[in-house]
Design an enzyme around this catalytic site. Structure first.
Site, PDB file in Angstrom:
ATOM      1  N   GLY A 296      36.725  62.566   3.187  1.00  0.00           N
ATOM      2  CA  GLY A 296      35.543  61.734   2.920  1.00  0.00           C
ATOM      3  C   GLY A 296      34.881  62.144   1.629  1.00  0.00           C
ATOM      4  O   GLY A 296      35.219  63.169   1.022  1.00  0.00           O
ATOM      5  N   GLU A 297      33.965  61.291   1.237  1.00  0.00           N
ATOM      6  CA  GLU A 297      33.226  61.549   0.002  1.00  0.00           C
ATOM      7  C   GLU A 297      31.773  61.691   0.422  1.00  0.00           C
ATOM      8  O   GLU A 297      31.190  60.760   0.980  1.00  0.00           O
ATOM      9  CB  GLU A 297      33.434  60.352  -0.940  1.00  0.00           C
ATOM     10  CG  GLU A 297      32.688  60.435  -2.244  1.00  0.00           C
ATOM     11  CD  GLU A 297      33.190  61.535  -3.160  1.00  0.00           C
ATOM     12  OE1 GLU A 297      34.418  61.785  -3.186  1.00  0.00           O
ATOM     13  OE2 GLU A 297      32.344  62.164  -3.837  1.00  0.00           O
ATOM     14  N   GLY A 298      31.189  62.853   0.223  1.00  0.00           N
ATOM     15  CA  GLY A 298      29.801  63.055   0.606  1.00  0.00           C
ATOM     16  C   GLY A 298      28.897  62.938  -0.596  1.00  0.00           C
ATOM     17  O   GLY A 298      29.362  62.661  -1.719  1.00  0.00           O
ATOM     18  N   GLU A 299      27.633  63.158  -0.351  1.00  0.00           N
ATOM     19  CA  GLU A 299      26.647  63.037  -1.415  1.00  0.00           C
ATOM     20  C   GLU A 299      26.876  64.091  -2.498  1.00  0.00           C
ATOM     21  O   GLU A 299      26.619  63.865  -3.674  1.00  0.00           O
ATOM     22  CB  GLU A 299      25.276  63.229  -0.766  1.00  0.00           C
ATOM     23  CG  GLU A 299      24.140  63.102  -1.700  1.00  0.00           C
ATOM     24  CD  GLU A 299      22.879  63.683  -1.080  1.00  0.00           C
ATOM     25  OE1 GLU A 299      22.810  63.786   0.162  1.00  0.00           O
ATOM     26  OE2 GLU A 299      21.981  64.038  -1.846  1.00  0.00           O
ATOM     27  N   GLU A 302      33.453  66.132  -2.517  1.00  0.00           N
ATOM     28  CA  GLU A 302      34.438  65.722  -1.525  1.00  0.00           C
ATOM     29  C   GLU A 302      34.329  66.534  -0.229  1.00  0.00           C
ATOM     30  O   GLU A 302      33.892  67.687  -0.252  1.00  0.00           O
ATOM     31  CB  GLU A 302      35.836  65.884  -2.112  1.00  0.00           C
ATOM     32  CG  GLU A 302      36.152  64.724  -3.052  1.00  0.00           C
ATOM     33  CD  GLU A 302      37.293  65.003  -3.985  1.00  0.00           C
ATOM     34  OE1 GLU A 302      37.585  66.180  -4.266  1.00  0.00           O
ATOM     35  OE2 GLU A 302      37.886  64.016  -4.452  1.00  0.00           O
ATOM     36  N   VAL A 303      34.730  65.893   0.863  1.00  0.00           N
ATOM     37  CA  VAL A 303      34.782  66.581   2.151  1.00  0.00           C
ATOM     38  C   VAL A 303      36.259  66.716   2.529  1.00  0.00           C
ATOM     39  O   VAL A 303      37.012  65.742   2.432  1.00  0.00           O
ATOM     40  CB  VAL A 303      34.028  65.782   3.248  1.00  0.00           C
ATOM     41  CG1 VAL A 303      34.028  66.546   4.561  1.00  0.00           C
ATOM     42  CG2 VAL A 303      32.605  65.463   2.816  1.00  0.00           C
ATOM     43  N   ASP A 414      17.003  60.321   9.117  1.00  0.00           N
ATOM     44  CA  ASP A 414      18.146  59.503   8.715  1.00  0.00           C
ATOM     45  C   ASP A 414      19.132  59.372   9.867  1.00  0.00           C
ATOM     46  O   ASP A 414      20.340  59.454   9.683  1.00  0.00           O
ATOM     47  CB  ASP A 414      18.811  60.145   7.485  1.00  0.00           C
ATOM     48  CG  ASP A 414      19.762  59.179   6.790  1.00  0.00           C
ATOM     49  OD1 ASP A 414      19.743  57.980   7.133  1.00  0.00           O
ATOM     50  OD2 ASP A 414      20.523  59.626   5.921  1.00  0.00           O
TER      51      ASP A 414
HETATM   52  P1  ATP Z   1      26.100  60.859   3.084  1.00  0.00           P
HETATM   53  O1  ATP Z   1      24.798  61.425   2.706  1.00  0.00           O
HETATM   54  O2  ATP Z   1      26.569  59.718   2.248  1.00  0.00           O
HETATM   55  O3  ATP Z   1      26.214  60.594   4.561  1.00  0.00           O
HETATM   56  P2  ATP Z   1      27.122  63.523   3.051  1.00  0.00           P
HETATM   57  O4  ATP Z   1      27.128  64.338   1.807  1.00  0.00           O
HETATM   58  O5  ATP Z   1      26.064  63.817   4.029  1.00  0.00           O
HETATM   59  O6  ATP Z   1      27.146  61.986   2.697  1.00  0.00           O
HETATM   60  P3  ATP Z   1      28.899  63.416   5.147  1.00  0.00           P
HETATM   61  O7  ATP Z   1      28.412  62.072   5.567  1.00  0.00           O
HETATM   62  O8  ATP Z   1      28.495  64.536   5.992  1.00  0.00           O
HETATM   63  O9  ATP Z   1      28.518  63.693   3.668  1.00  0.00           O
HETATM   64  O10 ATP Z   1      30.467  63.401   4.988  1.00  0.00           O
HETATM   65  C1  ATP Z   1      31.161  62.331   4.391  1.00  0.00           C
HETATM   66  C2  ATP Z   1      32.295  61.901   5.312  1.00  0.00           C
HETATM   67  O11 ATP Z   1      33.169  63.019   5.560  1.00  0.00           O
HETATM   68  C3  ATP Z   1      31.806  61.458   6.681  1.00  0.00           C
HETATM   69  O12 ATP Z   1      31.475  60.112   6.692  1.00  0.00           O
HETATM   70  C4  ATP Z   1      33.015  61.777   7.550  1.00  0.00           C
HETATM   71  O13 ATP Z   1      33.951  60.735   7.474  1.00  0.00           O
HETATM   72  C5  ATP Z   1      33.612  63.015   6.886  1.00  0.00           C
HETATM   73  N1  ATP Z   1      33.135  64.233   7.575  1.00  0.00           N
HETATM   74  C6  ATP Z   1      32.041  64.948   7.273  1.00  0.00           C
HETATM   75  N2  ATP Z   1      31.902  66.005   8.098  1.00  0.00           N
HETATM   76  C7  ATP Z   1      32.937  65.954   8.958  1.00  0.00           C
HETATM   77  C8  ATP Z   1      33.354  66.761  10.079  1.00  0.00           C
HETATM   78  N3  ATP Z   1      32.659  67.822  10.473  1.00  0.00           N
HETATM   79  N4  ATP Z   1      34.466  66.402  10.735  1.00  0.00           N
HETATM   80  C9  ATP Z   1      35.166  65.303  10.344  1.00  0.00           C
HETATM   81  N5  ATP Z   1      34.818  64.507   9.324  1.00  0.00           N
HETATM   82  C10 ATP Z   1      33.728  64.821   8.625  1.00  0.00           C
END
Ligand code: ATP
Length: 500
Positions: A296-299, A302-303, A414
């Protein structure tokens, strides 16, 4: 004989079930119709008749009305209930009895019950021991108790005790004084209502002549007291020194004998956020972490899915959030803040932090891996594949996690299906702590920009209008999440614009 009853339905609150159904379409031309309910307790596919502890009101057989209440079910257990219609000629001929299709009931947490039947078991001039009737506890549900007590007429100065057993001893009380006490039980579903106030009085002081034994006891008592004062003095000095190095938090205005749910600590008071991270998270050696593929792509960056092997422990699958190399100061701060907040929580419905890597680049937040990813996408990809019971039990998990957060004074701001992650066994866990919202790539327009980012469709009116975020506004967002879950991930308010 009559045909089978129709449309057996149920509602479940905690471990209390209400079953109802519609009468059979064919009464067999007779007026002496009754119903019998059969209960089975099931583990995987094997079922056995329910134990005697399951109680049917008014009864399990001979029912004349098409409804029954069932009590005494065990938490975290599956049951089936089948309803049969009978009349005076049932069982006389060759025709088999016809039973409506059984309904499947998955019981979750037990709801807390009102505590009653208080007994004063012991008292003297400075203490009171009181016990009460434990709710019938046939399940593995953990029941705990919260006792609130105060001197009569001094309600504002109350003390709260948290207990694992249905009894309490209150000490250091005033002699010949009335105390009022309220008790409530707490299960993973939250606290129940407080019992009515119970009044107990301590004995008057013992004014009789002092015996030799009593004098010796007093001398020992005085010596012990002096020792305790000295100990307390040394302890306070040490604490004072420690507190200078650490931000303080307020534990609200009343005397808590034990702060059993302490408010979470934010990074805000720390001049250097890295110190806050050190206090609440575990710094992992990067050689224990293996990054596999991007999920995934987080804020912040990359995740990844990956694995973590701590010395002497088994390898576990983890999710690794990375902080991209081009991070700004505020992104760095928010990244550390999210880890710090997550590190303070420990609940089955909150994503668990395994640790952080802050001493090497890229910085990483390592959490448990949630096989089914984000709830909104997961539901859209599995539309109509889950029963209402499964959807409601997902919501129950989210509600449990949110209750825990609110008990720690944490306002999420949120809460939305996109910020809930789902395990292989469909357990839902709240994630995404520390709403910061830089969100350059918010193509969907989920977050309104004016004066700070707000997820408009999920946010309570008072939070949109006045920026007042509380646990109550989180409850509003939970309402929107309920709608998202039951509609298998539809967008709240459909095609309306944010303005509309
Ligand atoms: P946003 O603020 O846009 O939600 P973020 O930086 O908080 O982004 P996350 O939403 O936590 O990032 O992570 C992005 C994506 O990565 C998630 O939508 C999910 O698909 C995947 N992901 C994050 N954490 C996990 C986890 N613990 N297990 C499996 N997938 C995960």
């Amino acid at each position: 004989p009559p045909s089978a009853p129709r449309n057996v339905s149920f509602s479940l609150i905690g471990t209390q079930l209400n079953l109802w159904w519609q009468p059979p379409s064919d009464h067999g031309g007779r007026k002496d119709l009754t119903y019998t309910v059969f209960c089975q307790r099931c583990h995987f596919l094997s079922c056995e008749p329910c134990e005697a502890g399951v109680i049917f009101s008014p009864s399990a057989s001979g029912l004349t009305k098409p409804a029954v209440d069932v009590d005494g079910l065990e938490a975290y257990t599956n049951y089936t209930f089948a309803v049969e219609a009978r009349n005076g000629v049932s069982g006389m001929g060759p025709a088999p009895q016809r039973t409506a299709p059984a309904v499947w009931v998955a019981v979750g947490h037990a709801a807390p019950v009102t505590v009653s039947q208080f007994v004063l078991t012991q008292r003297d001039d400075s203490s009171l021991s009181v016990s009460w009737l434990a709710p019938r506890q046939r399940s593995r549900t953990s029941v705990e108790y919260e006792v609130m007590f105060f001197e009569k007429g001094e309600e504002a100065r109350y003390t709260v005790k948290h207990l694992l057993e249905p009894n309490v001893t209150l000490t250091d009380l005033q002699p010949d004084t009335a105390y009022l006490l309220r008790v409530r039980s707490i299960t993973p579903l939250g606290p129940g209502p407080y019992s009515p106030e119970q009044e107990f009085r301590t004995l008057p002081p013992d004014t009789g002549a002092l015996s030799g034994g009593v004098i010796v006891t007093i001398i020992f008592g005085v010596l012990l007291f002096i020792g305790l004062l000295l100990g307390l003095f040394i302890f306070c000095r040490k604490q004072g020194r420690r507190r200078q190095a650490r931000p303080d938090y307020n534990t609200s205005g009343f005397d808590r004998e034990k702060v059993w749910l302490k408010p979470y600590v934010d990074l805000q008071p720390y001049d250097d956020p890295s110190r806050g991270v050190l206090e609440f998270t575990k710094e992992l050696n990067v050689s224990c972490v293996t990054m596999e593929n991007v999920i995934g792509e987080g804020e912040f960056g990359e995740v990844y899915r990956g694995s973590l092997r701590l010395p002497g422990k088994e390898r576990i699958v983890v999710a690794i959030k990375t902080l991209k190399s081009t991070y700004s100061d505020s992104q760095w701060w928010n990244f550390l803040r999210e880890a710090t907040i997550m590190g303070q929580f420990n609940h089955p419905n909150i994503v668990r932090l395994e640790g952080v890597v802050t001493k090497r680049r890229p910085m990483m937040i390592i959490t448990e891996y949630m096989e089914n990813g984000a709830l909104d996408t997961f539901l859209r990809e599995n539309e109509e594949k889950f029963s209402p019971v499964q959807l409601v039990s997902m919501l129950q998990g989210i509600a449990s996690g949110m209750t825990y957060l609110s008990e720690h004074n944490y306002v999420h701001r949120d809460l939305a299906a996109r910020n809930i992650l789902v395990t292989r066994s469909l357990q839902c866990k709240v994630s995404d702590f520390g709403l910061s919202r830089i969100l350059e790539n918010d193509a969907e327009g989920t977050y309104e920009t004016k004066g700070g980012k707000i997820p408009i469709r999920w946010t309570a009116p008072e939070a949109i209008a006045h920026r007042i975020f509380t646990s109550a506004s989180d409850v509003w967002s939970f309402g929107i999440v309920m709608w998202e879950v039951l509609s298998f991930g539809d967008k709240p308010y459909g095609n309306m614009t944010n303005q509309e």
